[in-house]
Design an enzyme around this catalytic site. Structure first.
Site, PDB file in Angstrom:
ATOM      1  CE  LYS A 218      50.609  45.572  23.475  1.00 53.20           C
ATOM      2  NZ  LYS A 218      49.096  45.657  23.821  1.00 53.20           N
TER       3      LYS A 218
ATOM      4  CD  GLU B 183      53.697  50.773  33.912  1.00 56.66           C
ATOM      5  OE1 GLU B 183      53.871  49.853  34.503  1.00 56.66           O
ATOM      6  OE2 GLU B 183      52.750  51.521  33.478  1.00 56.66           O
ATOM      7  CG  ASP B 184      53.149  46.553  33.098  1.00 57.69           C
ATOM      8  OD1 ASP B 184      53.129  47.680  32.908  1.00 57.69           O
ATOM      9  OD2 ASP B 184      51.964  45.791  33.423  1.00 57.69           O
TER      10      ASP B 184
ATOM     11  CG  PHE C 132      45.793  41.852  25.689  1.00 55.36           C
ATOM     12  CD1 PHE C 132      45.944  43.503  26.132  1.00 55.36           C
ATOM     13  CD2 PHE C 132      45.632  41.033  26.752  1.00 55.36           C
ATOM     14  CE1 PHE C 132      45.642  43.937  27.385  1.00 55.36           C
ATOM     15  CE2 PHE C 132      45.516  41.558  27.976  1.00 55.36           C
ATOM     16  CZ  PHE C 132      45.647  42.677  28.439  1.00 55.36           C
TER      17      PHE C 132
ATOM     18  NE  ARG D 124      48.253  41.504  38.513  1.00 58.23           N
ATOM     19  CZ  ARG D 124      48.183  42.750  37.645  1.00 58.23           C
ATOM     20  NH1 ARG D 124      49.066  43.229  36.974  1.00 58.23           N
ATOM     21  NH2 ARG D 124      47.039  43.629  37.865  1.00 58.23           N
TER      22      ARG D 124
ATOM     23  CG  ASP E 155      46.279  42.634  34.726  1.00 57.48           C
ATOM     24  OD1 ASP E 155      46.692  43.416  34.487  1.00 57.48           O
ATOM     25  OD2 ASP E 155      45.010  42.579  35.220  1.00 57.48           O
TER      26      ASP E 155
ATOM     27  CG  ASP F 213      49.224  49.791  24.861  1.00 56.21           C
ATOM     28  OD1 ASP F 213      49.779  49.543  23.640  1.00 56.21           O
ATOM     29  OD2 ASP F 213      48.130  49.626  25.153  1.00 56.21           O
TER      30      ASP F 213
HETATM   31  P1  IMP Z   1      49.377  53.175  28.477  1.00 52.35           P
HETATM   32  O1  IMP Z   1      48.859  54.281  29.387  1.00 52.35           O
HETATM   33  O2  IMP Z   1      48.345  52.923  27.405  1.00 52.35           O
HETATM   34  O3  IMP Z   1      50.737  53.177  27.968  1.00 52.35           O
HETATM   35  O4  IMP Z   1      49.032  51.877  29.546  1.00 52.35           O
HETATM   36  C1  IMP Z   1      49.983  51.079  29.990  1.00 52.35           C
HETATM   37  C2  IMP Z   1      49.140  50.079  30.804  1.00 52.35           C
HETATM   38  O5  IMP Z   1      48.252  49.209  30.224  1.00 52.35           O
HETATM   39  C3  IMP Z   1      50.106  49.111  31.515  1.00 52.35           C
HETATM   40  O6  IMP Z   1      50.743  49.392  32.615  1.00 52.35           O
HETATM   41  C4  IMP Z   1      49.119  47.854  31.282  1.00 52.35           C
HETATM   42  O7  IMP Z   1      48.750  47.570  32.749  1.00 52.35           O
HETATM   43  C5  IMP Z   1      48.063  48.015  30.314  1.00 52.35           C
HETATM   44  N1  IMP Z   1      48.559  47.145  29.026  1.00 52.35           N
HETATM   45  C6  IMP Z   1      48.815  47.826  28.062  1.00 52.35           C
HETATM   46  N2  IMP Z   1      48.898  46.844  27.090  1.00 52.35           N
HETATM   47  C7  IMP Z   1      48.892  45.644  27.691  1.00 52.35           C
HETATM   48  C8  IMP Z   1      49.049  44.396  27.325  1.00 52.35           C
HETATM   49  O8  IMP Z   1      49.300  43.788  26.156  1.00 52.35           O
HETATM   50  N3  IMP Z   1      48.736  43.406  28.184  1.00 52.35           N
HETATM   51  C9  IMP Z   1      48.590  43.554  29.616  1.00 52.35           C
HETATM   52  N4  IMP Z   1      48.259  45.006  30.059  1.00 52.35           N
HETATM   53  C10 IMP Z   1      48.385  45.870  29.044  1.00 52.35           C
HETATM   54 MG    MG Z   2      49.457  48.065  34.583  1.00 50.43          MG
END
Ligand code: IMP
Ligand code: MG
Length: 181
Positions: free
Chosen positions: A130, A98-99, A151, A164, A158, A102
Site C-alpha cells: 500500500k 510479510e502480509d 483497509f 484471517r 485481520d 503499509d
Molecule cells: P506498517 O508498519 O504500517 O507497514 O504496518 C504493517 C502492518 O500493519 C501489517 O503487518 C498489518 O498487520 C497492518 N496493516 C496495515 N494495513 C492493513 C490493512 O489494510 N489490513 C489489515 N492489516 C493492515
Molecule cells: Mg500484521
C-alpha cells in the site's frame, strides 16, 4: 462472501496464481543458496504457508512477532519484538515474509534489527503493498499486489483478530471498524 465485506479486492484464484509466480521467482533468484524464511506473525501465516510450498530450495522456517496495530487501523510507529527468532541468522540468506507493507515502519525496524546480526543478505517479500501510506524509506524485493489505500482483511490479514481465515482479500465495510472504535 462474508457479510462484513464490502467487496472482494483479490479473488482466491488470483492470489494462488500470483503466490506460485512469486515462489518460482524466488526459487530462480536464490538458486544454489539456502534460505531462512522468516514469517512475521500472525498476518503472514497463510501467505507464508502457501509461498514456501512454491519455493524449491533448501529452506528453514523461523518466525517473529512484533507489536502492531492492536484493534486500531493506524500504525502507532512504536514497534516492539514480542517473539524473537529461534535461530542465529549470521551468514544466512534471510527472506522476510510479510502480509502487507503499509507505512513501512514495521519492516524498516525489523530489517535494521536483523541487519545487526550479520546475515549474508536480507530481502523482503510482501503479499500486499500500500505505497500511498509509506513513511519509512523501504521497498519490497518481492511483492504480490499493489493495492489502494483501503483497509483490507482476509488471507491472513485481520481486523481485531478476525477474518484471517477468508481465502480472498476483501475490503472491510467501514461500519465494522466504526463500531469497534
Ligand atoms: P506498517 O508498519 O504500517 O507497514 O504496518 C504493517 C502492518 O500493519 C501489517 O503487518 C498489518 O498487520 C497492518 N496493516 C496495515 N494495513 C492493513 C490493512 O489494510 N489490513 C489489515 N492489516 C493492515
Ligand atoms: Mg500484521
Amino acid at each position: 462472501m462474508h457479510n462484513d465485506i464490502a467487496r472482494v479486492l483479490i479473488e482466491t484464484s488470483d492470489i494462488q496464481k500470483r503466490v506460485a509466480e512469486l515462489g518460482a521467482q524466488i526459487t530462480g533468484d536464490y538458486r544454489g543458496r539456502d534460505v531462512v524464511a522468516v514469517g512475521i506473525l500472525k498476518g503472514s501465516i497463510i501467505f507464508y504457508a502457501d509461498l514456501t510450498r512454491h519455493i524449491d530450495l533448501p529452506l528453514t522456517m523461523d518466525f517473529m512477532s512484533i507489536s502492531s496495530y492492536g484493534n486500531s487501523r493506524k500504525s502507532s510507529g512504536v514497534v516492539q519484538i514480542r517473539k524473537d527468532l529461534d535461530h542465529n541468522i549470521m551468514g544466512k540468506h534471510v527472506l522476510l515474509i510479510e502480509d502487507i507493507l503499509d507505512s513501512g515502519q514495521t519492516l524498516s525496524f525489523l530489517s535494521e534489527v536483523l541487519a545487526t546480526r550479520e546475515p549474508a543478505s536480507i530481502r523482503i517479500c510482501t503479499l500486499l503493498d500500500k505505497p500511498v501510506q509509506r513513511v519509512a524509506d523501504i521497498q519490497p524485493d518481492y511483492r504480490g499486489f499493489i493495492i489502494p489505500d483501503e483497509f483490507v482483511v482476509g488471507y491472513g490479514l485481520d481486523h481485531a483478530e478476525r477474518y484471517r481465515n477468508l481465502s480472498y482479500i476483501g475490503v472491510l465495510k467501514p461500519k465494522v471498524y466504526e463500531q469497534a472504535n
